[in-house]
Structures are given as C-alpha cells and as structure tokens.
Design a protein around this motif. Structure first.
Motif, PDB file in Angstrom:
ATOM      1  N   MET A   1       0.842  -1.177   0.000  1.00  0.00           N
ATOM      2  CA  MET A   1       0.000   0.000   0.000  1.00  0.00           C
ATOM      3  C   MET A   1       0.894   1.249   0.000  1.00  0.00           C
ATOM      4  N   PRO A   2       0.668   2.149  -0.958  1.00  0.00           N
ATOM      5  CA  PRO A   2       1.435   3.398  -0.943  1.00  0.00           C
ATOM      6  C   PRO A   2       1.140   4.207   0.327  1.00  0.00           C
ATOM      7  N   SER A   3       2.113   4.972   0.793  1.00  0.00           N
ATOM      8  CA  SER A   3       1.901   5.784   1.997  1.00  0.00           C
ATOM      9  C   SER A   3       0.989   6.972   1.727  1.00  0.00           C
ATOM     10  N   GLU A   4       0.856   7.341   0.453  1.00  0.00           N
ATOM     11  CA  GLU A   4      -0.076   8.389   0.048  1.00  0.00           C
ATOM     12  C   GLU A   4      -0.838   7.957  -1.188  1.00  0.00           C
ATOM     13  N   LEU A   5      -2.104   8.334  -1.248  1.00  0.00           N
ATOM     14  CA  LEU A   5      -2.912   8.191  -2.449  1.00  0.00           C
ATOM     15  C   LEU A   5      -3.499   9.562  -2.728  1.00  0.00           C
ATOM     16  N   LEU A  32      -9.703   6.529  -4.824  1.00  0.00           N
ATOM     17  CA  LEU A  32      -8.405   7.187  -4.707  1.00  0.00           C
ATOM     18  C   LEU A  32      -7.485   6.661  -5.793  1.00  0.00           C
ATOM     19  N   SER A  33      -6.549   7.504  -6.217  1.00  0.00           N
ATOM     20  CA  SER A  33      -5.618   7.147  -7.289  1.00  0.00           C
ATOM     21  C   SER A  33      -4.209   7.020  -6.747  1.00  0.00           C
ATOM     22  N   GLU A  34      -3.425   6.196  -7.424  1.00  0.00           N
ATOM     23  CA  GLU A  34      -2.045   5.966  -7.002  1.00  0.00           C
ATOM     24  C   GLU A  34      -1.107   7.103  -7.400  1.00  0.00           C
ATOM     25  N   THR A  35      -1.471   7.866  -8.446  1.00  0.00           N
ATOM     26  CA  THR A  35      -0.609   8.958  -8.893  1.00  0.00           C
ATOM     27  C   THR A  35      -1.380  10.275  -8.939  1.00  0.00           C
ATOM     28  N   VAL A  36      -0.628  11.365  -8.842  1.00  0.00           N
ATOM     29  CA  VAL A  36      -1.205  12.706  -8.951  1.00  0.00           C
ATOM     30  C   VAL A  36      -1.842  12.875 -10.323  1.00  0.00           C
ATOM     31  N   GLU A  37      -1.162  12.404 -11.368  1.00  0.00           N
ATOM     32  CA  GLU A  37      -1.690  12.558 -12.735  1.00  0.00           C
ATOM     33  C   GLU A  37      -3.040  11.868 -12.899  1.00  0.00           C
ATOM     34  N   GLU A  38      -3.154  10.651 -12.377  1.00  0.00           N
ATOM     35  CA  GLU A  38      -4.425   9.927 -12.492  1.00  0.00           C
ATOM     36  C   GLU A  38      -5.531  10.628 -11.713  1.00  0.00           C
ATOM     37  N   TYR A  65      -8.437   2.212   9.567  1.00  0.00           N
ATOM     38  CA  TYR A  65      -9.251   2.291   8.352  1.00  0.00           C
ATOM     39  C   TYR A  65      -8.816   1.219   7.363  1.00  0.00           C
ATOM     40  N   ARG A  66      -9.763   0.780   6.570  1.00  0.00           N
ATOM     41  CA  ARG A  66      -9.489  -0.234   5.546  1.00  0.00           C
ATOM     42  C   ARG A  66      -9.508   0.439   4.177  1.00  0.00           C
ATOM     43  N   ILE A  67      -8.438   0.253   3.425  1.00  0.00           N
ATOM     44  CA  ILE A  67      -8.327   0.772   2.063  1.00  0.00           C
ATOM     45  C   ILE A  67      -8.081  -0.421   1.160  1.00  0.00           C
ATOM     46  N   ASP A  68      -8.922  -0.582   0.146  1.00  0.00           N
ATOM     47  CA  ASP A  68      -8.833  -1.738  -0.743  1.00  0.00           C
ATOM     48  C   ASP A  68      -8.322  -1.344  -2.110  1.00  0.00           C
ATOM     49  N   LYS A  69      -7.467  -2.180  -2.674  1.00  0.00           N
ATOM     50  CA  LYS A  69      -7.031  -1.997  -4.060  1.00  0.00           C
ATOM     51  C   LYS A  69      -8.109  -2.573  -4.967  1.00  0.00           C
ATOM     52  N   ARG A  70      -8.567  -1.781  -5.943  1.00  0.00           N
ATOM     53  CA  ARG A  70      -9.668  -2.194  -6.812  1.00  0.00           C
ATOM     54  C   ARG A  70      -9.251  -2.412  -8.255  1.00  0.00           C
ATOM     55  N   GLY A  71      -8.069  -2.017  -8.606  1.00  0.00           N
ATOM     56  CA  GLY A  71      -7.609  -2.185  -9.976  1.00  0.00           C
ATOM     57  C   GLY A  71      -6.261  -1.531 -10.127  1.00  0.00           C
ATOM     58  N   GLU A  72      -5.804  -1.438 -11.340  1.00  0.00           N
ATOM     59  CA  GLU A  72      -4.498  -0.840 -11.617  1.00  0.00           C
ATOM     60  C   GLU A  72      -4.496   0.624 -11.182  1.00  0.00           C
ATOM     61  N   GLY A  73      -3.872   0.909 -10.056  1.00  0.00           N
ATOM     62  CA  GLY A  73      -3.743   2.279  -9.583  1.00  0.00           C
ATOM     63  C   GLY A  73      -4.986   2.870  -8.948  1.00  0.00           C
ATOM     64  N   THR A  76     -10.134   2.041  -3.016  1.00  0.00           N
ATOM     65  CA  THR A  76     -11.397   2.539  -2.469  1.00  0.00           C
ATOM     66  C   THR A  76     -11.366   2.503  -0.945  1.00  0.00           C
ATOM     67  N   VAL A  77     -12.159   3.409  -0.368  1.00  0.00           N
ATOM     68  CA  VAL A  77     -12.306   3.515   1.077  1.00  0.00           C
ATOM     69  C   VAL A  77     -13.706   4.067   1.336  1.00  0.00           C
ATOM     70  N   GLU A  78     -14.282   3.740   2.488  1.00  0.00           N
ATOM     71  CA  GLU A  78     -15.635   4.219   2.778  1.00  0.00           C
ATOM     72  C   GLU A  78     -15.695   5.733   2.925  1.00  0.00           C
ATOM     73  N   GLY A  79     -14.635   6.342   3.405  1.00  0.00           N
ATOM     74  CA  GLY A  79     -14.568   7.788   3.567  1.00  0.00           C
ATOM     75  C   GLY A  79     -13.188   8.171   4.060  1.00  0.00           C
ATOM     76  N   VAL A  80     -12.852   9.451   3.938  1.00  0.00           N
ATOM     77  CA  VAL A  80     -11.555   9.932   4.396  1.00  0.00           C
ATOM     78  C   VAL A  80     -11.793  11.164   5.276  1.00  0.00           C
ATOM     79  N   PRO A  81     -11.586  11.049   6.586  1.00  0.00           N
ATOM     80  CA  PRO A  81     -11.721  12.219   7.448  1.00  0.00           C
ATOM     81  C   PRO A  81     -10.735  13.322   7.038  1.00  0.00           C
ATOM     82  N   ALA A  82     -11.127  14.552   7.271  1.00  0.00           N
ATOM     83  CA  ALA A  82     -10.342  15.713   6.839  1.00  0.00           C
ATOM     84  C   ALA A  82      -8.914  15.713   7.384  1.00  0.00           C
ATOM     85  N   LYS A  83      -8.712  15.155   8.564  1.00  0.00           N
ATOM     86  CA  LYS A  83      -7.366  15.202   9.156  1.00  0.00           C
ATOM     87  C   LYS A  83      -6.327  14.423   8.356  1.00  0.00           C
TER      88      LYS A  83
END
Length: 94
Positions: A1-5, A32-38, A65-73, A76-83
């Motif tokens: 899992m990347p440290s940032e998405l 969520l995307s794996e790259t800024v460009e995407e 929190y649980r973050i799932d990989k759904r495809g190439e890059g 998905t996550v149920e939600g992302v709190p602002a913090k």
C-alpha cells in the motif's frame, strides 16, 4: 500500500471537503488514485482545473481504516476524514 494516495475534485467543493472529509456521496466508496496525474485526470470529470488532494493512507491504516485496491492504480475507502487530507499545489509530484 502506498503511503499516500490522491483524489482529484472540483475546487468549488474544496472548503467543504477540508472541513468534512471525503464522503462517498451517491457512490458506495471514495475512489483514490495511485498517482497525482491519475487523480487529476479523474478530477477533470468534475472540473476543467481540478484540485488534487493527498491522502495520508499510512496513518489511516494505522488508525484502523481499511483501504482496498480495486484495480491498476485505483483504491477505495468508505470515507476519508479531513485530518488525513492535504491540498497539493501546482504540479507537485510526490
């Protein structure tokens, strides 16, 4: 899992997102995307000049929190709190 998405969005909803976080709205999950460009490309579905947000996935996972990989890059996550969000400026690459 990347440290940032990344998530691209309409600048018109940025202040609400920074206060309330990312919510799935009419969808089942936040995408969520794996790259800024995407993320920028996905965000262009909603605005010609989208804002890209960085998501601190490493801390989210540590906090249970649980973050799932759904495809190439794509993740998905149920939600992302602002913090866990940070607005990227310009063409910042990480």
């Amino acid at each position: 899992m990347p440290s940032e998405l990344y998530h691209g969005t309409d600048p018109g909803v940025l202040e609400t997102i920074l206060q309330e976080g990312l919510r799935s709205m009419s969808r089942q999950y936040v995408h969520l995307s794996e790259t800024v460009e995407e993320a920028r490309t996905v965000g262009q579905r909603h605005a010609s000049e989208p804002v890209v947000l960085a998501v601190d996935t490493q801390t989210m996972i540590r906090d249970g929190y649980r973050i799932d990989k759904r495809g190439e890059g794509t993740f998905t996550v149920e939600g992302v709190p602002a913090k866990y969000l940070e607005r990227l400026t310009g063409s910042v690459e990480r």
